[in-house]
Design an enzyme around this catalytic site. Sequence first.
Site, mmCIF file in Angstrom:
data_model
loop_
_atom_site.group_PDB
_atom_site.id
_atom_site.type_symbol
_atom_site.label_atom_id
_atom_site.label_comp_id
_atom_site.label_asym_id
_atom_site.label_seq_id
_atom_site.Cartn_x
_atom_site.Cartn_y
_atom_site.Cartn_z
ATOM 1 N N ASN A 10 -2.750 2.029 7.523
ATOM 2 C CA ASN A 10 -2.382 2.412 6.149
ATOM 3 C C ASN A 10 -2.877 1.303 5.220
ATOM 4 O O ASN A 10 -2.270 0.237 5.156
ATOM 5 C CB ASN A 10 -0.861 2.569 6.063
ATOM 6 C CG ASN A 10 -0.370 2.728 4.633
ATOM 7 O OD1 ASN A 10 -1.157 3.027 3.722
ATOM 8 N ND2 ASN A 10 0.913 2.510 4.413
ATOM 9 N N TRP A 11 -3.977 1.585 4.542
ATOM 10 C CA TRP A 11 -4.598 0.545 3.706
ATOM 11 C C TRP A 11 -3.870 0.316 2.378
ATOM 12 O O TRP A 11 -4.239 -0.550 1.608
ATOM 13 C CB TRP A 11 -6.066 0.894 3.442
ATOM 14 C CG TRP A 11 -6.963 0.558 4.598
ATOM 15 C CD1 TRP A 11 -6.578 0.064 5.812
ATOM 16 C CD2 TRP A 11 -8.390 0.684 4.647
ATOM 17 N NE1 TRP A 11 -7.686 -0.133 6.608
ATOM 18 C CE2 TRP A 11 -8.802 0.246 5.920
ATOM 19 C CE3 TRP A 11 -9.361 1.139 3.736
ATOM 20 C CZ2 TRP A 11 -10.146 0.228 6.299
ATOM 21 C CZ3 TRP A 11 -10.703 1.130 4.120
ATOM 22 C CH2 TRP A 11 -11.084 0.675 5.382
ATOM 23 N N LYS A 12 -2.875 1.169 2.090
ATOM 24 C CA LYS A 12 -2.153 1.054 0.813
ATOM 25 C C LYS A 12 -3.170 1.015 -0.341
ATOM 26 O O LYS A 12 -4.196 1.660 -0.238
ATOM 27 C CB LYS A 12 -1.225 -0.161 0.838
ATOM 28 C CG LYS A 12 -0.345 -0.163 2.084
ATOM 29 C CD LYS A 12 0.796 -1.119 2.025
ATOM 30 C CE LYS A 12 1.584 -1.010 3.324
ATOM 31 N NZ LYS A 12 2.905 -1.575 3.244
ATOM 32 N N HIS A 97 6.354 7.858 2.883
ATOM 33 C CA HIS A 97 6.329 6.398 3.061
ATOM 34 C C HIS A 97 7.388 5.769 2.154
ATOM 35 O O HIS A 97 7.618 6.237 1.037
ATOM 36 C CB HIS A 97 4.942 5.840 2.734
ATOM 37 C CG HIS A 97 4.794 4.412 3.151
ATOM 38 N ND1 HIS A 97 5.283 3.377 2.397
ATOM 39 C CD2 HIS A 97 4.245 3.857 4.259
ATOM 40 C CE1 HIS A 97 5.040 2.232 3.033
ATOM 41 N NE2 HIS A 97 4.408 2.502 4.157
ATOM 42 N N GLU A 99 7.365 3.266 0.353
ATOM 43 C CA GLU A 99 6.890 2.828 -0.969
ATOM 44 C C GLU A 99 6.788 4.004 -1.938
ATOM 45 O O GLU A 99 6.815 3.818 -3.152
ATOM 46 C CB GLU A 99 5.545 2.083 -0.813
ATOM 47 C CG GLU A 99 5.766 0.717 -0.176
ATOM 48 C CD GLU A 99 4.564 0.127 0.544
ATOM 49 O OE1 GLU A 99 3.436 0.622 0.365
ATOM 50 O OE2 GLU A 99 4.770 -0.832 1.313
ATOM 51 N N GLU A 167 9.776 3.344 10.289
ATOM 52 C CA GLU A 167 9.425 2.155 9.518
ATOM 53 C C GLU A 167 10.670 1.601 8.819
ATOM 54 O O GLU A 167 10.995 2.019 7.697
ATOM 55 C CB GLU A 167 8.359 2.506 8.475
ATOM 56 C CG GLU A 167 7.024 2.870 9.070
ATOM 57 C CD GLU A 167 5.873 2.414 8.181
ATOM 58 O OE1 GLU A 167 4.929 1.828 8.705
ATOM 59 O OE2 GLU A 167 5.938 2.621 6.955
ATOM 60 N N GLY A 173 5.921 -5.067 5.081
ATOM 61 C CA GLY A 173 5.227 -5.770 4.000
ATOM 62 C C GLY A 173 5.498 -7.261 3.945
ATOM 63 O O GLY A 173 6.269 -7.807 4.739
ATOM 64 N N SER A 214 5.235 -4.733 9.774
ATOM 65 C CA SER A 214 4.807 -6.080 10.200
ATOM 66 C C SER A 214 4.199 -6.110 11.610
ATOM 67 O O SER A 214 4.372 -7.080 12.351
ATOM 68 C CB SER A 214 5.965 -7.072 10.111
ATOM 69 O OG SER A 214 6.401 -7.177 8.767
HETATM 70 P P1 PGA Z 1 3.016 -3.661 7.040
HETATM 71 O O1 PGA Z 1 3.205 -2.219 6.388
HETATM 72 O O2 PGA Z 1 2.353 -3.468 8.388
HETATM 73 O O3 PGA Z 1 2.150 -4.400 6.094
HETATM 74 O O4 PGA Z 1 4.384 -4.271 7.189
HETATM 75 C C1 PGA Z 1 3.469 -1.092 7.167
HETATM 76 C C2 PGA Z 1 3.530 0.137 6.281
HETATM 77 O O5 PGA Z 1 3.993 0.022 5.137
HETATM 78 O O6 PGA Z 1 3.115 1.230 6.691
#
Ligand code: PGA
Length: 255
Positions: A10-12, A97, A99, A167, A173, A214
């Site tokens: 997931n490149w966000k 997600h 976020e 998650e 994050g 993470s």
């Molecule tokens: P992260 O994010 O690996 O940077 O903790 C995971 C995600 O939000 O899918």
Amino acid sequence: MKIKKLIIGNWKMYPASLKDAKAKFTAIKKVAGKLANVQTVICPPLVYVSEIKKFVSGRRIVVGAQNAWFETEGAFTGEVSIAMLASVGAEYVIVGHSERRAIGESDELINKKVLAGVKAGMTIVLCVGERERDPDGVYLKFITEQIKEALHGVQKKELKKIVIAYEPIWAIGKNAIHPASPDDALEVSILIKRTLADLYGKDGSVIQVLYGGSVDSKNAWEFILKSQVNGLLVGRASLDPKIFGEILKSADTIK
Ligand code: PGA
């Protein structure tokens, strides 16, 4: 047939240029293309999806999206539909997600996206997870409800197009409070499977369960080996082709 490990990047909202996105994808593809036991999926920002798709050859690495709107088309300024993404070759879409939930996505909206995604033939990567853990285990009920609400109306025959990623928000994050342990992930992967069994009987077992939060090249193997998950949803570490390549390789070696 043995199910491949599913590793999703997931490149966000990174990287800031298409040029950089292409370079990262190409570097990851070099590793992913060699691994017979791993299905790699990269979910770049929406605007890059169709360009990155042009670099796909074969099945070992494919492209997905991080979000989409559930209506096929219409007066929804600024939105991109799941059907549109499917038409440019995205095969997976992340739904729910944390976020996105944090900016207002409700369980009801997430359910609409799940149903639309299944209809469009996409594989849905449904994210669930608690903000914090309480000693009384209320978070377990919270996760169960998230799953039930998101899958409302999904038929048994559609289950093979659903993946559930656990998650925990506290472990995601760069502001993560602390990393989750493989045991934390195991507890919830068991809960997810039990919830699916309650909802769908033995048909529920076709849904793959992933862990995300993470994940890096040092802990990836432990989650896969000890948490009874079939793969990983990787954020930050998926933007570094070297680190992500190591994650892919360690997933490939675990039987
Ligand atoms: P992260 O994010 O690996 O940077 O903790 C995971 C995600 O939000 O899918």
